[in-house]
Design a protein around this motif. Structure first.
Motif, PDB file in Angstrom:
ATOM      1  N   THR A 165      -9.911  23.518 -45.435  1.00  0.00           N
ATOM      2  CA  THR A 165      -9.072  22.829 -44.464  1.00  0.00           C
ATOM      3  C   THR A 165      -7.647  22.626 -44.963  1.00  0.00           C
ATOM      4  O   THR A 165      -6.815  22.118 -44.219  1.00  0.00           O
ATOM      5  CB  THR A 165      -9.662  21.450 -44.123  1.00  0.00           C
ATOM      6  N   HIS A 207      -3.790  14.289 -42.682  1.00  0.00           N
ATOM      7  CA  HIS A 207      -4.303  14.634 -41.356  1.00  0.00           C
ATOM      8  C   HIS A 207      -5.760  14.227 -41.236  1.00  0.00           C
ATOM      9  O   HIS A 207      -6.478  14.065 -42.219  1.00  0.00           O
ATOM     10  CB  HIS A 207      -4.133  16.127 -41.050  1.00  0.00           C
ATOM     11  N   ASP A 209      -9.212  15.566 -39.168  1.00  0.00           N
ATOM     12  CA  ASP A 209      -9.711  16.783 -38.532  1.00  0.00           C
ATOM     13  C   ASP A 209     -11.024  16.524 -37.808  1.00  0.00           C
ATOM     14  O   ASP A 209     -11.845  15.708 -38.244  1.00  0.00           O
ATOM     15  CB  ASP A 209      -9.969  17.877 -39.574  1.00  0.00           C
ATOM     16  N   LEU A 218     -12.283  24.509 -36.591  1.00  0.00           N
ATOM     17  CA  LEU A 218     -11.421  23.367 -36.309  1.00  0.00           C
ATOM     18  C   LEU A 218     -11.299  23.171 -34.803  1.00  0.00           C
ATOM     19  O   LEU A 218     -10.886  24.068 -34.078  1.00  0.00           O
ATOM     20  CB  LEU A 218     -10.035  23.596 -36.921  1.00  0.00           C
ATOM     21  N   ARG A 221      -6.700  18.791 -34.853  1.00  0.00           N
ATOM     22  CA  ARG A 221      -6.129  18.179 -36.062  1.00  0.00           C
ATOM     23  C   ARG A 221      -4.991  17.276 -35.646  1.00  0.00           C
ATOM     24  O   ARG A 221      -4.155  17.649 -34.822  1.00  0.00           O
ATOM     25  CB  ARG A 221      -5.626  19.246 -37.028  1.00  0.00           C
TER      26      ARG A 221
END
Length: 529
Positions: A165, A207, A209, A218, A221
């Motif tokens: 990520t 961030h 997620d 994903l 985000r």
């Protein structure tokens, strides 16, 4: 009287509906009553073992060590809080392995090696290895200190998927995942706060997620700061970027009735911008912001703020805004008079409570006073809510204290300082220069009891009614590991706290300060004889 009775009925209905919703979500995820399937304990982040009936105020004094699981010596901290589902305990070690062991014996069931996944941001640093796990859908989900997120088969340890990520070379996960309706939610923080004077500081963006639990893809985000831009140079000549940081160190929670995700952020590394020291309420479906509350006006801090010549690299030293006042703790959701509140502890020592729907401030309570150590004095990883009180512990607060709060007003019901003899007895007494009376871990509770460990190496269980210490165990000693290697305890681990499931207390020991030993740290399990 009739109006008061009506409010009481409404309050009980809210609690009942919340409990039913959590139970339904757990059953949908394949979790049984009495399990501890995630860092938060339940989606609302109560860290309360509601079903525990064997360990009680009357029996806790008879807790005995059941088994120890030892790690090889690596120099890294034990920080992966266990998850317990059925007869299996899931946890990561400072050996960069993820383990599943038999809850009755501590004997290994399977092991997964994190090593081949890719290079780490800072190999060999104290934060090394897996986060706490979330178990759902027959899978075990967790992040690691290289910025990867994994899904393993719950029964075999087979890798089902892994995703990286983090595009930032120093990004990692200290946040443990939350499972909800086919998705995994977790935050990203970084090791960039520890860089030196010649480093072009800083470019990391925190961030949160949302990942598809089936594939790791994903879904959305949400960044906490805008893209950092080069604005000048540091005294060393290195490029200066602003704003940066606002990492998500803690773990998220969710209001299942509204699908609202709550999570806090940390300080800026450079500049003063973005959503630092902020509690977010996000739509769990698409990540849009429902509301946010920033609790500090300015907070730009990195490790160079602690060195004598750090002023040129830490502008906040001049105006006292180098605070390190993260919201690194996981939030708690709790009902008060028919309204749902969301609370969160700050490293400033303040516990904040907001209306969960609107973000309106309901109350704040200062539990410790900041010192030159800044955020090291306050609330670190999280609090607990048992339906009656909130329980929050302070870290290097001279000494750290465990506090019970009235959830409606924040009034302190009782306060118990870290026992004054904590560094004078047991294994820590041999290291007076290192031992401090402080609480790193998140707090845990079960009916009538509160669990909190200390940097003095003692695991303690307190009366939820009075705050009296009912049980204490010194972990700074050698252990014969059920996995065939010797281990040694130390400070009780942060990044999580004690876990109570099916009549057993689980404790990771071996955090800062790491008392010297030729052996690695250990996971301990305590049971009633």
């Amino acid at each position: 009287m009739r109006r008061a009775r009506g409010r009481l009925v409404l309050f009980c209905l809210v609690v009942l509906l919340g409990s039913t919703a959590s139970a339904t979500a757990s059953e949908d995820a394949g979790i049984a009553r009495g399990d501890w399937p995630s860092w938060q304990g339940d989606p609302a982040g109560s860290r309360f073992s509601r079903a525990e009936h064997r360990i009680t105020p009357g029996t806790v004094g008879r807790l005995k060590l059941k088994w120890a699981f030892a790690y090889p010596k690596t120099g890294a901290w034990s920080k992966s809080q266990p998850a317990v589902v059925g007869d299996t305990v899931f946890f990561g070690g400072p050996d960069r392995k993820f383990h599943a062991v038999d809850a009755r014996s501590g004997k290994p069931k399977w092991r997964f090696d994190l090593g081949p996944a890719g290079p780490g941001p800072l190999d060999g640093v104290a934060f090394d290895g897996a986060t706490g796990a979330a178990v759902a859908e027959g899978k075990v989900f967790f992040g690691d200190s290289r910025g990867f997120v994994y899904a393993l088969d719950q029964h075999t340890g087979k890798l089902l998927w892994s995703v990286h990520t983090e595009t930032h070379p120093r990004g990692w996960h200290t946040s443990s995942p939350l499972y909800y309706r086919g998705r995994i939610y977790l935050g990203a923080s970084s090791a960039e706060h520890g860089v030196g004077q010649d480093y072009p500081c800083c470019t990391f963006r925190g961030h949160i997620d949302a990942l598809d639990a089936g594939t790791g893809a994903l879904v959305w985000r949400h960044y906490t700061v805008p893209e950092p831009r080069a604005v000048a140079t540091w005294p060393s000549g290195a490029t200066r970027y602003e704003p940066s940081g606002a990492g998500v160190w803690g773990s998220p929670v969710i209001d299942e009735a509204t699908g609202t995700l709550y999570v806090g952020t940390g300080q800026n590394y450079s500049g003063n911008g973005g959503d630092f020291d902020t509690l977010f309420a996000l739509d769990a479906v698409d990540g849009t912001v429902r509301w946010k509350q920033r609790v500090t006006d300015a907070d730009s801090w990195r490790d160079l703020c602690n060195v004598p010549d750090g002023e040129g690299y830490c502008p906040g030293l001049k105006d006292n805004t180098a605070l390190d006042f993260d919201l690194g703790a996981a939030p708690n959701l709790f009902p008060v008079h028919g309204r749902l509140l969301v609370g969160v502890g700050q490293k400033s020592g303040v516990y904040h409570a907001f209306d969960a729907r609107t973000g309106e401030v309901r109350w704040r309570r200062q539990l410790s006073v900041p010192s030159p150590l800044g955020g090291a004095t306050g609330i670190q990883w999280g609090a607990s809510y048992d339906g009656t009180h909130l329980y929050a512990a302070t870290y290097y607060a001279g000494p750290g204290t465990l506090n019970a709060l009235d959830p409606a007003t924040g009034k302190v019901v009782w306060t118990t300082p870290n026992p004054a003899d904590g560094c004078a007895k047991g294994g820590a007494s041999r290291y007076p220069g290192q031992c401090v009376l402080a609480h790193t871990p998140a707090v845990t509770s079960s009916p009538g009891l509160v669990y909190e460990g200390s940097t003095d190496g003692k695991m303690r269980v307190y009366s939820a009614r009075t705050g009296a210490v009912l049980w204490e165990y010194d972990t700074v000693r050698d252990f014969a590991g059920a996995n065939g290697i010797p281990g040694r305890g130390g400070s009780i681990a942060g990044n999580g706290g004690a876990v109570v499931a099916h009549g057993t207390l689980y404790v990771q020991t071996g955090y800062e300060p790491m008392y010297p030993s030729e052996h690695g740290s250990a996971l301990l399990a305590f049971d009633l004889p």
